[in-house]
Design a protein around this motif. Sequence first.
Motif, PDB file in Angstrom:
ATOM      1  N   GLU A  91       0.835  -1.215   0.000  1.00  0.00           N
ATOM      2  CA  GLU A  91       0.000   0.000   0.000  1.00  0.00           C
ATOM      3  C   GLU A  91       0.866   1.261   0.000  1.00  0.00           C
ATOM      4  O   GLU A  91       0.526   2.252  -0.651  1.00  0.00           O
ATOM      5  N   ASP A 121      -6.542   3.486  -1.460  1.00  0.00           N
ATOM      6  CA  ASP A 121      -5.367   2.713  -1.036  1.00  0.00           C
ATOM      7  C   ASP A 121      -4.730   3.332   0.208  1.00  0.00           C
ATOM      8  O   ASP A 121      -4.184   2.614   1.050  1.00  0.00           O
ATOM      9  N   HIS A 124      -6.427   1.808   2.971  1.00  0.00           N
ATOM     10  CA  HIS A 124      -5.987   0.419   3.189  1.00  0.00           C
ATOM     11  C   HIS A 124      -4.690   0.406   4.012  1.00  0.00           C
ATOM     12  O   HIS A 124      -4.525  -0.425   4.904  1.00  0.00           O
ATOM     13  N   LYS A 194      -1.866  -6.672  -5.916  1.00  0.00           N
ATOM     14  CA  LYS A 194      -2.438  -6.553  -4.575  1.00  0.00           C
ATOM     15  C   LYS A 194      -3.670  -7.442  -4.438  1.00  0.00           C
ATOM     16  O   LYS A 194      -3.852  -8.113  -3.431  1.00  0.00           O
ATOM     17  N   ILE A 217     -10.354  -6.015   1.632  1.00  0.00           N
ATOM     18  CA  ILE A 217      -9.481  -5.146   0.827  1.00  0.00           C
ATOM     19  C   ILE A 217      -9.164  -5.800  -0.517  1.00  0.00           C
ATOM     20  O   ILE A 217      -9.064  -5.116  -1.540  1.00  0.00           O
ATOM     21  N   GLU A 221      -9.425  -4.149  -4.283  1.00  0.00           N
ATOM     22  CA  GLU A 221      -8.366  -4.189  -5.308  1.00  0.00           C
ATOM     23  C   GLU A 221      -8.903  -4.785  -6.608  1.00  0.00           C
ATOM     24  O   GLU A 221      -8.507  -4.360  -7.697  1.00  0.00           O
TER      25      GLU A 221
HETATM   26 FE   LIG Z   1      -5.207  -0.915  -1.623  1.00  0.00          FE
END
Ligand SMILES: [Fe+2]
Length: 376
Positions: A91, A121, A124, A194, A217, A221
């Motif tokens: 990230e 992001d 995240h 990711k 998450i 992505e």
């Molecule tokens: Fe991310």
Amino acid sequence: MNEQFRSIVEHTSLPYDKRSVDPYTRARVLLMIAIENNAVMMKHRLARATDDDALKKHLAIVRRAESLQHQAVSSLIPADETPLETAIGLEQMVVDLTADLAQNEADDYFKQALDFALLEDLDHLFRFSLMYRMVEGGDAGWLTRDRTPIVAGRPTSAQHRHPVDELRPHFDLDEVPLRTLMNHLTIVSAEQEKMLFYKSSIRAYPEELTRRLFGEIAMVEEQHLSQYEDLGDPHTTPMELLVLMELNEAYNYFSAFKGESDPAIRTLWSELMEQELEHFHLAVALMERIEGRDAHELLGDAMIPSLIELKPNIGYIEALLSTQVNLQPFDGEFIPESRLPADWPSFSFRERMNSRGSPADEVEKRRPRERIRRPA
Ligand SMILES: [Fe+2]
Ligand SMILES: [Fe+2]
Ligand SMILES: [Fe+2]
Ligand SMILES: [Fe+2]
């Protein structure tokens, strides 16, 4: 190409030391893993869809080299780096990568899409950092050396959108500069990596909340990958794609080489860049043979005026946070959530996704107060 195949043991690298590695060395390693993974998978996809002997043979040979390059770069990650540490590294990489691409993007809509996903992001990075402290007692600020802000972005629970709301209008190959095409291939590779990594990391932790956070998450992505894929020109031919991807690999290795502080890794970047230049020249020759086209039609003078630089972007990120955190995609634009129509498909989708709580919200509720520093 023969020289690109060495004894099998030479395709595994010595890992970096996670205690002393520069965060942007880690970021470059993670980015190059993403680029190589995409190079391998794309060549598999192209090979499945062609019956041209020359192309099949080219793909078979170069794909094997890509696969070994992928191993050489992947093996730079040490065994003691945990999946949460890698997630934080990913990230950090993508936040500063996206900021660099956005600041060097001539296509206005693509730039907006980059800025939009950057704030997701960023969130995240924040949620994984809380989880890291909770589960492993680690300090993400120490891992990232405080070079990238670890703060809430657009809340992850507000990122769950209906699949149709991730459709985007695309740019046209002949109307954008080469840097746009490079930016596009680079960010697609990073987001894909990711998605794949988070999905495979669900199994790495016994705690239910950690497993669920990786899953939550990973789904975002998948959305980011979908958004970015859609921005690319669908009329790009397989040969154009092949040439552009090899150029992008060489360009990324050169960028990594220029920015690298670790001497051994810097040497690896330069060796792999040389290999990519060979892939590129072979692809250009093949395009001329198969499509009867001169690569200059596609690439012009093949000059890309700037490199990809992984470095802090604190001011840029703060400016985005103060102006764009409440945006959402609608009808080929990004608009404030308050202006969305009541029947925006993502409203009901989000409600469904969050109906039993969002792991990313939960991790913030449970956040421990104390800050733990790991000894350097
Ligand atoms: Fe991310
Ligand atoms: Fe490669
Ligand atoms: Fe993303
Ligand atoms: Fe390549």
